[in-house]
Design a protein around this motif. Structure first.
Motif, PDB file in Angstrom:
ATOM      1  N   THR A 163       0.780  -1.264   0.187  1.00 19.14           N
ATOM      2  CA  THR A 163       0.161   0.088   0.303  1.00 19.14           C
ATOM      3  C   THR A 163       0.807   1.336  -0.152  1.00 19.14           C
ATOM      4  N   SER A 164       0.129   2.050  -0.831  1.00 20.44           N
ATOM      5  CA  SER A 164       0.892   3.924   0.143  1.00 20.44           C
ATOM      6  C   SER A 164      -0.237   4.129   0.496  1.00 20.44           C
ATOM      7  N   GLY A 165      -0.943   3.967   1.362  1.00 23.54           N
ATOM      8  CA  GLY A 165      -2.178   5.166   2.242  1.00 23.54           C
ATOM      9  C   GLY A 165      -3.089   5.351   1.084  1.00 23.54           C
ATOM     10  N   LEU A 171       4.887   8.902  -0.622  1.00 20.73           N
ATOM     11  CA  LEU A 171       5.252  10.450  -0.032  1.00 20.73           C
ATOM     12  C   LEU A 171       4.070  11.423   0.697  1.00 20.73           C
ATOM     13  N   GLN A 172       3.349  11.237   0.066  1.00 18.11           N
ATOM     14  CA  GLN A 172       1.383  11.708   0.107  1.00 18.11           C
ATOM     15  C   GLN A 172       0.984  10.765   0.561  1.00 18.11           C
ATOM     16  N   LEU A 177      -0.228   5.464   6.250  1.00 17.61           N
ATOM     17  CA  LEU A 177       0.416   4.358   6.462  1.00 17.61           C
ATOM     18  C   LEU A 177       1.101   4.402   8.058  1.00 17.61           C
ATOM     19  N   ALA A 178       0.786   5.582   8.794  1.00 11.28           N
ATOM     20  CA  ALA A 178       1.234   5.286   9.716  1.00 11.28           C
ATOM     21  C   ALA A 178       0.142   5.332  10.845  1.00 11.28           C
ATOM     22  N   GLU A 179      -0.568   5.341  10.327  1.00 12.90           N
ATOM     23  CA  GLU A 179      -1.575   4.436  11.103  1.00 12.90           C
ATOM     24  C   GLU A 179      -1.858   2.958  10.871  1.00 12.90           C
ATOM     25  N   ALA A 213       7.384   2.717   9.323  1.00 13.68           N
ATOM     26  CA  ALA A 213       7.039   1.015   8.553  1.00 13.68           C
ATOM     27  C   ALA A 213       8.619   0.485   8.562  1.00 13.68           C
ATOM     28  N   THR A 214       8.866  -0.744   8.233  1.00 10.64           N
ATOM     29  CA  THR A 214      10.432  -1.513   8.385  1.00 10.64           C
ATOM     30  C   THR A 214      10.030  -3.016   6.885  1.00 10.64           C
ATOM     31  N   GLU A 215       9.293  -2.483   6.000  1.00 10.26           N
ATOM     32  CA  GLU A 215       9.594  -3.233   4.902  1.00 10.26           C
ATOM     33  C   GLU A 215       9.107  -2.209   3.277  1.00 10.26           C
ATOM     34  N   VAL A 216       9.902  -1.936   2.411  1.00 13.41           N
ATOM     35  CA  VAL A 216       9.585  -0.959   1.369  1.00 13.41           C
ATOM     36  C   VAL A 216       9.452  -2.260  -0.125  1.00 13.41           C
TER      37      VAL A 216
END
Length: 621
Positions: A163-165, A171-172, A177-179, A213-216
């Motif tokens: 996901t990119s949120g 980045l936007q 994503l933090a949630e 996050a810990t995975e990209v």
């Protein structure tokens, strides 16, 4: 790996999206943790062939392999038959993975027509994939409620969600994503959040710091040395990513590095994430018309109306022009998000030799481009589907849909500006040609052994009837220097030099259109461009001379463009919606819609940085 396991690691896990064996081997050598193996990345990734899957599983020594199962591009709403196909693929992959030396998983996604996770289809897919772990792909970002969708995936036993949120670059979407990361850590069995969507070495640290996050996930690709518009996984980009992850003091880049070189411009560090599968009132596209001196961008909604626009100058070099296009697109997209919209596709029209199906500009002299994979470059940078088209051909498309040749299956649009070019529609289909140069009407030798043309030929039509040609010949014949075609046409009837030069031009154009008529048999010829605005001064003698020259048949009707200079922008918007998978929306557009002026309040709100933002072009070498 569960969310809690991932959170306990001391380093970031890196997943590379690859589309061939070479890419898998690069990932294996350079230290990536996983690959997502796909085919057809320009469609956002589809199921790779079994031959590719087996070759990769046999070749890699340490990298984990995640295999996408997606039967087609477009949306994520699948019929029962399509789910059957996916289940067959999943069972075959599970069987092939039994002897693999590295961890194997699958990547799937399915939605309902209402924009929710299709829990029934997902259950079938998970069962078919067993015992392989399942990642839910970017279809997640097309759901109507991300947090509710995450709960459904957790209940289904999905291990990871890409996901990119939301339907925009990661980045936007850092707040969402933090949630999601917080949710994943609150429940040990919850899906891990795999962050993807325009992730690249220049921004990865900023994204991770903002989200936890810990995975990209990313595509670490640059233009293939084959020069055919394809991309290859680049070990240098992978190394840059790991260097960025190790350098905690790395400051995020304020602009894309695309202007440094053609290869750097083609760096495609992010997968082409599918745009939102459902077209809402907030869905828009960006249309860009590349001219000789300016880049004109517009935000166009699903009704065909332009809601904001911006213009910037082209760059002094080819690389700088690419960088300016990216900056223009990023600025327009930022504006859409501030106003509550989201971009689902991009259309770009450009002069030159354009291989539209692959998004490659083979040659554009005014832009200093040779074999530039513009579509793949922009898709990778913006994270949405991009379609590239030829400027005049796209104007002809727009004219055939909404303008003077609407409903005419056989027509030719002739654009008469600085030069002359044509867009040919035959049987409702555009004529492109073997090397994409159909329509070079300006270089038909209208006058045998005539005056020299800059192309190296003699007697070309545009030597006699084009904005530049008329002005040059008028001054050379003793007329007042410095006048343009409009000023010269205003002197007709009382300036013998203007009369003679204009008559020569009309004669050359009539000869050119005679050839077009006999070869192509159009029902309508549409004149566009600055010279066409001479009206009856051009049309009356041209119609008469063309009719007289066609002894045994009637001349086609000659009309003036109804769309004018907006044709390129309208054509680019059509391409953008087609790229997004929603090309049917243009069937509802009207001429009034596509030509509508922006509302006064929109114009005022945007005037400081959009409507009136015209940057000067860089100095030309």
């Amino acid at each position: 790996m569960s969310a809690s396991d991932s959170a306990q690691t001391n380093r970031v896990l890196v997943e590379l999206c690859v589309d061939d064996l070479d890419g898998a081997l690069v990932a294996d050598r350079e230290g990536a943790d996983r690959i997502e193996l796909c085919a057809d990345l320009l469609e956002g990734g589809t199921t790779p062939s079994m031959g590719t899957i087996l070759a990769v599983l046999d070749a890699v020594k340490r990298v984990g392999v995640q295999i996408i199962v997606r039967p087609r591009g477009g949306d994520f709403v699948y019929s029962g038959a399509e789910v059957d196909v996916m289940c067959r693929d999943l069972r075959a992959i599970a069987a092939a993975a039994a002897g693999a030396r590295t961890p194997v998983g699958v990547v799937v996604g399915a939605l309902t027509a209402g924009g929710e996770v299709d829990a029934v289809a997902l259950r079938r897919l998970i069962d078919a994939a067993a015992p392989l772990p399942v990642t839910f792909h970017k279809a997640f970002d097309a759901t109507s409620d991300l947090l509710a969708a995450y709960d459904v995936l957790a209940a289904a036993g999905v291990e990871r969600v890409l996901t990119s949120g939301g339907p925009h670059p990661a980045l936007q979407g850092v707040d969402v994503l933090a949630e999601l990361v917080r949710w994943s850590r609150a429940e040990p069995a919850a899906p891990t959040v795999l962050v993807g969507g325009s992730v690249r070495p220049a921004n990865v640290r900023e994204i991770l710091d903002a989200t936890g996050a810990t995975e990209v996930h990313l595509r670490a690709q640059t233009a293939s040395p084959r020069g055919d518009g394809t991309l290859r996984t680049d070990p240098d980009v992978v190394r840059e990513l790991f260097a960025a992850l190790e350098d905690s003091s790395l400051a995020p880049s304020s602009s894309a590095p695309a202007s440094e070189s053609a290869a750097a411009a083609a760096a495609a560090a992010a997968a082409v994430d599918p745009a939102s599968a459902f077209l809402s009132d907030a869905s828009v596209v960006i249309a860009v018309d590349i001219g000789g001196t300016n880049l004109k961008g517009a935000i166009v909604d699903a009704s065909g109306r332009t809601i904001a626009s911006r213009s910037v100058g082209v760059g002094a070099t080819g690389d700088e022009s690419i960088a300016r296009i990216i900056e223009l697109l990023q600025g327009l997209r930022a504006h859409t998000e501030q106003s509550g919209h989201h971009v689902v596709g991009i259309g770009v029209v450009t002069p030159g030799m354009v291989e539209a199906e692959n998004g490659i500009v083979r040659y554009a002299s005014t832009l200093d481009w040779t074999d530039v994979p513009l579509g793949p470059i922009l898709s990778a940078e913006l994270g949405v589907p991009v379609e590239i088209g030829h400027d005049v051909r796209s104007s002809g498309l727009a004219e055939s849909l909404f303008g003077a040749s609407k409903g005419v299956a056989n027509s030719v649009l002739v654009a008469i500006g600085t030069g002359v070019a044509a867009s040919i529609l035959s049987g409702g289909h555009p004529v492109v040609g073997a090397v994409t140069t159909a329509g070079e009407l300006g270089h038909i030798p209208a006058i045998p052994d005539g005056e020299p043309c800059t192309c190296g030929q003699h007697g070309c039509l545009e030597v006699y009837l084009s904005g530049a040609g008329i002005a040059r010949r008028y001054a050379a014949a003793g007329g007042e220097p410095g006048l343009d075609a409009a000023a010269i046409s205003a002197r007709l009837g009382h300036d013998p030099v203007a009369d003679r030069v204009w008559a020569d031009g009309v004669h050359a154009l009539a000869l050119g259109l005679k050839s077009v008529t006999l070869l192509i048999d159009p029902a309508v010829i549409v004149l566009a461009g600055g010279v066409s605005r001479a009206g009856g001064l051009l049309l009356d003698p041209l119609r008469a001379e063309l009719a007289q020259s066609l002894v045994w048949r009637e001349a086609p009707e000659i009309r003036v463009s109804e769309l004018g200079t907006a044709g390129g922008r309208i054509g680019a918007a059509v391409l953008a919606f087609r790229a997004s998978g929603h090309g049917e929306v243009v069937d509802r557009w009207t001429t009034a819609d596509v030509l509508a002026e922006m509302p006064a309040d929109t114009r005022a709100d945007a005037s400081a940085d959009l409507v009136a933002d015209v940057l000067p072009a860089g100095p030309r070498a």
